[in-house]
Design a protein around this motif. Structure first.
Motif, PDB file in Angstrom:
ATOM      1  N   CYS A   1      11.656  22.836  35.967  1.00 14.05           N
ATOM      2  CA  CYS A   1      11.203  23.326  34.666  1.00 14.05           C
ATOM      3  C   CYS A   1      11.081  22.110  33.763  1.00 14.05           C
ATOM      4  CB  CYS A   1      12.174  24.343  34.093  1.00 14.05           C
ATOM      5  SG  CYS A   1      11.631  25.028  32.510  1.00 14.05           S
ATOM      6  N   CYS A   2       9.873  21.816  33.331  1.00 13.02           N
ATOM      7  CA  CYS A   2       9.608  20.626  32.526  1.00 13.02           C
ATOM      8  C   CYS A   2       8.974  21.067  31.209  1.00 13.02           C
ATOM      9  CB  CYS A   2       8.651  19.682  33.254  1.00 13.02           C
ATOM     10  SG  CYS A   2       9.114  19.311  34.960  1.00 13.02           S
ATOM     11  N   GLY A   3       9.387  20.432  30.124  1.00 13.45           N
ATOM     12  CA  GLY A   3       8.777  20.812  28.856  1.00 13.45           C
ATOM     13  C   GLY A   3       9.482  20.224  27.656  1.00 13.45           C
ATOM     14  N   ASP A   4       9.114  20.736  26.494  1.00 11.52           N
ATOM     15  CA  ASP A   4       9.568  20.184  25.208  1.00 11.52           C
ATOM     16  C   ASP A   4      10.882  20.802  24.761  1.00 11.52           C
ATOM     17  OD1 ASP A   4       7.318  18.416  24.297  1.00 11.52           O
ATOM     18  OD2 ASP A   4       6.196  20.279  24.590  1.00 11.52           O
ATOM     19  N   TYR A   5      11.727  19.957  24.185  1.00 10.83           N
ATOM     20  CA  TYR A   5      12.934  20.407  23.509  1.00 10.83           C
ATOM     21  C   TYR A   5      12.793  20.022  22.043  1.00 10.83           C
ATOM     22  CZ  TYR A   5      17.813  20.877  22.104  1.00 10.83           C
ATOM     23  OH  TYR A   5      18.972  21.242  21.476  1.00 10.83           O
TER      24      TYR A   5
ATOM     25  N   VAL B   1      19.668  17.962  38.695  1.00 10.35           N
ATOM     26  CA  VAL B   1      19.332  16.779  37.897  1.00 10.35           C
ATOM     27  C   VAL B   1      18.471  17.190  36.708  1.00 10.35           C
ATOM     28  CG1 VAL B   1      18.128  14.569  37.882  1.00 10.35           C
ATOM     29  CG2 VAL B   1      19.457  15.233  39.898  1.00 10.35           C
ATOM     30  N   VAL B   2      18.850  16.702  35.530  1.00 10.01           N
ATOM     31  CA  VAL B   2      18.074  16.918  34.308  1.00 10.01           C
ATOM     32  C   VAL B   2      17.742  15.551  33.723  1.00 10.01           C
ATOM     33  CG1 VAL B   2      18.004  18.010  32.042  1.00 10.01           C
ATOM     34  CG2 VAL B   2      19.314  19.075  33.891  1.00 10.01           C
TER      35      VAL B   2
ATOM     36  N   ILE C   1      21.721  14.094  19.108  1.00  8.32           N
ATOM     37  CA  ILE C   1      20.568  14.835  19.630  1.00  8.32           C
ATOM     38  C   ILE C   1      20.737  15.107  21.129  1.00  8.32           C
ATOM     39  CG2 ILE C   1      18.120  14.603  20.193  1.00  8.32           C
ATOM     40  CD1 ILE C   1      17.828  13.158  17.457  1.00  8.32           C
ATOM     41  N   PHE C   2      21.134  14.087  21.867  1.00 12.75           N
ATOM     42  CA  PHE C   2      21.318  14.260  23.310  1.00 12.75           C
ATOM     43  C   PHE C   2      22.449  15.243  23.589  1.00 12.75           C
ATOM     44  CE2 PHE C   2      18.404  10.883  23.787  1.00 12.75           C
ATOM     45  CZ  PHE C   2      18.058  10.784  25.120  1.00 12.75           C
ATOM     46  N   ALA C   3      23.541  15.154  22.827  1.00  5.92           N
ATOM     47  CA  ALA C   3      24.663  16.069  23.022  1.00  5.92           C
ATOM     48  C   ALA C   3      24.234  17.512  22.747  1.00  5.92           C
ATOM     49  CB  ALA C   3      25.825  15.674  22.117  1.00  5.92           C
ATOM     50  N   ARG C   4      23.422  17.709  21.716  1.00 14.22           N
ATOM     51  CA  ARG C   4      22.948  19.054  21.387  1.00 14.22           C
ATOM     52  C   ARG C   4      22.085  19.619  22.522  1.00 14.22           C
ATOM     53  NH1 ARG C   4      19.337  18.455  16.889  1.00 14.22           N
ATOM     54  NH2 ARG C   4      21.217  17.801  15.767  1.00 14.22           N
ATOM     55  N   PHE C   5      21.211  18.781  23.069  1.00 18.58           N
ATOM     56  CA  PHE C   5      20.383  19.254  24.181  1.00 18.58           C
ATOM     57  C   PHE C   5      21.253  19.613  25.384  1.00 18.58           C
ATOM     58  CE2 PHE C   5      18.599  18.094  28.317  1.00 18.58           C
ATOM     59  CZ  PHE C   5      17.618  19.070  28.415  1.00 18.58           C
ATOM     60  N   ILE C   6      22.219  18.762  25.714  1.00 11.87           N
ATOM     61  CA  ILE C   6      23.079  19.016  26.870  1.00 11.87           C
ATOM     62  C   ILE C   6      23.846  20.326  26.687  1.00 11.87           C
ATOM     63  CG2 ILE C   6      25.150  18.180  28.086  1.00 11.87           C
ATOM     64  CD1 ILE C   6      24.014  15.308  27.567  1.00 11.87           C
ATOM     65  N   GLU C   7      24.394  20.541  25.492  1.00 15.20           N
ATOM     66  CA  GLU C   7      25.114  21.789  25.228  1.00 15.20           C
ATOM     67  C   GLU C   7      24.181  22.983  25.365  1.00 15.20           C
ATOM     68  OE1 GLU C   7      27.950  23.831  21.790  1.00 15.20           O
ATOM     69  OE2 GLU C   7      26.640  22.146  21.256  1.00 15.20           O
ATOM     70  N   ASP C   8      22.968  22.883  24.814  1.00 17.28           N
ATOM     71  CA  ASP C   8      22.018  23.993  24.895  1.00 17.28           C
ATOM     72  C   ASP C   8      21.631  24.277  26.340  1.00 17.28           C
ATOM     73  OD1 ASP C   8      22.060  24.387  22.197  1.00 17.28           O
ATOM     74  OD2 ASP C   8      20.100  23.497  21.787  1.00 17.28           O
ATOM     75  N   TRP C   9      21.411  23.231  27.133  1.00 17.49           N
ATOM     76  CA  TRP C   9      21.019  23.418  28.536  1.00 17.49           C
ATOM     77  C   TRP C   9      22.134  24.114  29.303  1.00 17.49           C
ATOM     78  CZ3 TRP C   9      22.260  22.573  33.567  1.00 17.49           C
ATOM     79  CH2 TRP C   9      21.231  22.656  34.520  1.00 17.49           C
TER      80      TRP C   9
ATOM     81  N   VAL D   1      28.626   7.283  23.628  1.00 17.68           N
ATOM     82  CA  VAL D   1      28.838   8.065  22.408  1.00 17.68           C
ATOM     83  C   VAL D   1      28.747   9.571  22.657  1.00 17.68           C
ATOM     84  CG1 VAL D   1      26.427   8.035  21.620  1.00 17.68           C
ATOM     85  CG2 VAL D   1      28.261   8.178  19.956  1.00 17.68           C
ATOM     86  N   ILE D   2      27.952  10.006  23.640  1.00 11.83           N
ATOM     87  CA  ILE D   2      27.740  11.438  23.868  1.00 11.83           C
ATOM     88  C   ILE D   2      29.047  12.199  24.142  1.00 11.83           C
ATOM     89  CG2 ILE D   2      26.719  13.126  25.463  1.00 11.83           C
ATOM     90  CD1 ILE D   2      24.272  11.251  25.641  1.00 11.83           C
TER      91      ILE D   2
END
Length: 477
Positions: free
Chosen positions: A26-30, A115-116, A146-154, A179-180
């Protein structure tokens, strides 16, 4: 400009870990939002999830990203993690014109973990919506948030709370990886000031950039003479081109490391207070390890920058070696005017077209159809980046190790990498105050991208497998 959030899905099969597996992508925009709720832009992400298993809920998952800070993750994606990789007939002299081909990736990890892969805003096929507000995303700690938020959402959307979670960062990505974990844990002085209580099982760092410097700013920590930290990598590059009457590579690096920590450090401190005999021995050994002439070493007061070394080692032959991988060679750059530090580098200037060509073919197989340029590295992002924070990267990493005794860190470096040297990584590993077995350092016969080359790529893949499977691992020194 308005964003259209794109999504592309596909299915495939791959040979991984000696078996054939099925997977979906699944590839796309966050989307990335400012504090006022305005859409700033998007990151473009790629998820590979194995499907021929009873349940994915407790399968390990790697969140991978490159550096820059304005680099896409094309390098890790096409070089190490995807089921297919770029085909390089000669890894140190790759073809520079099309056609470029893919091949099955024998180092694929999808049998073991999902893998993400993440391309930050401004890179790859991500979108910038609010051009004047990019600074809201382009800073050391904001980027980590930003990266931490994406990881939590995923994790939340995929219901993967029980999955062992790993970060994989390369180059500047190793700073993100420091830092994440603190932001995922959270706290009142952390970016976002929210307690999340999410822990990470492991961090895999490639081309480690945990810098130490005799004259530090917020980014670097106090260290020792830079020449001392850089000598083992200089020695490795010298060995590659001048290995006659020298021991094997690892033994030679070990000799250089021992000399750097004792005689080199003492000699740089004492200078002309050394006796004549001591000076003679000092210069002979420094020549032996660096391959540079005694007259040049004297002229430079025994302190040579890595960029100077790259031009001087094969200078008599009219050549210079690559900073990103010292095995790569180009004609000396003296007659081309101002040399570009990336496009004119002996390594980056040679393998970038192959990685781009291979990635675009991989994207076709993933069903991605986007009519816009793909930005491998966006140096405008680098130029806008704010390099400041409340902690240095090493301090962030120390904090994560302190609060999470189950966290393990794998530091991986190519011995021919003149951008992030093995001496820097060794010094950082030795100053992390970790429990035994928490920090493991490995080195490979490659450059900044330690997956380039069959021997190095195979060893790296096996080490990552051992790390995720929690095999007992020893550091390489």
């Amino acid at each position: 400009m308005e964003a259209i959030l794109r999504k592309f899905e596909s299915e495939g099969k791959a040979a991984a870990g000696g078996i054939e597996i099925s997977y979906k992508t699944c590839c796309g925009d966050y989307p990335l939002y400012g504090e006022d709720g305005a859409l700033l832009g998007t990151m473009f992400t790629y998820s590979y999830v194995r499907t021929d298993v009873e349940s994915s809920q407790d399968r390990p998952v790697i969140f991978a990203f490159n550096g820059g800070p304005g680099s896409s993750a094309l390098w890790l994606h096409t070089g190490l993690l995807a089921p297919k990789r770029i085909r390089l007939e000669n890894p140190t002299a790759p073809q520079t014109v099309a056609p470029f081909e893919l091949e099955e990736n024998p180092n694929c990890l999808l049998d073991l973990c999902d893998v993400v892969i993440i391309d930050p805003m401004g890179t790859g096929w991500s979108q910038i919506i609010e051009e004047t507000r990019q600074a809201e995303a382009y800073s050391y700690e904001k980027d980590g948030e930003i990266f931490a938020r994406f990881i939590e959402d995923w994790i939340r959307k995929e219901n993967r709370w029980d999955s062992p979670k790993y970060l994989m960062g390369e180059s500047y990505g190793t700073m993100r990886a420091c830092v994440i974990p603190s932001i995922l844990m959270g706290g009142p002085i952390c970016a976002g000031a929210v307690s999340k209580g999410i822990t990470i099982d492991g961090i895999i760092m490639m081309g480690t950039g945990l810098n130490v410097n005799p004259q530090p700013n917020w980014w670097d920590e106090y260290g020792v003479e830079k020449m001392v930290l850089d000598l083992p990598t200089m020695a490795a590059c010298n060995w590659y081109f001048n290995r006659e009457e020298k021991p094997d590579l690892h033994a030679f690096i070990a000799e250089a490391d021992a000399f750097a920590g004792k005689e080199l450090l003492a000699g740089l401190y004492r200078g002309n207070r050394m006796t004549e005999a001591e000076t003679k021995s000092f210069i002979e050994k420094l020549t032996y390890f660096t391959g540079l002439s005694p007259s040049y070493l004297k002229k430079k007061n025994y302190r040579i920058s890595l960029s100077e070394f790259s031009k001087e080692l094969l200078g008599d032959e009219g050549q210079e070696i690559g900073m990103y991988d010292g095995r790569f060679v180009m004609h000396a750059s003296g007659q081309i005017g101002m040399a570009d530090p990336v496009a004119d580098d002996g390594a980056m200037g040679r393998y970038t077209p192959a990685f781009r060509g291979g990635f675009l073919k991989l994207a076709e197989e993933l069903g991605i159809d986007i009519d816009m340029p793909y930005h491998i590295i966006n140096f405008n992002v680098n130029g806008m980046w704010k390099f400041d924070g409340i902690k240095t990267p090493l301090e962030y990493l120390r904090a994560a190790l302190r609060r999470n005794p189950s966290l393990r860190v794998l530091l991986t470096n190519g011995v021919y990498d003149l951008v992030s040297t093995i001496g820097q990584a060794r010094y950082a590993a030795g100053h992390l105050d970790a429990e035994k077995g928490q920090v493991i350092l490995r080195e490979y016969p490659s450059g900044h991208m330690s997956y380039v080359g069959e021997e190095s790529g195979e060893k790296l893949s096996q080490d990552i497998r051992d790390f995720i499977e929690k095999e007992e691992m020893e550091s390489c020194y």
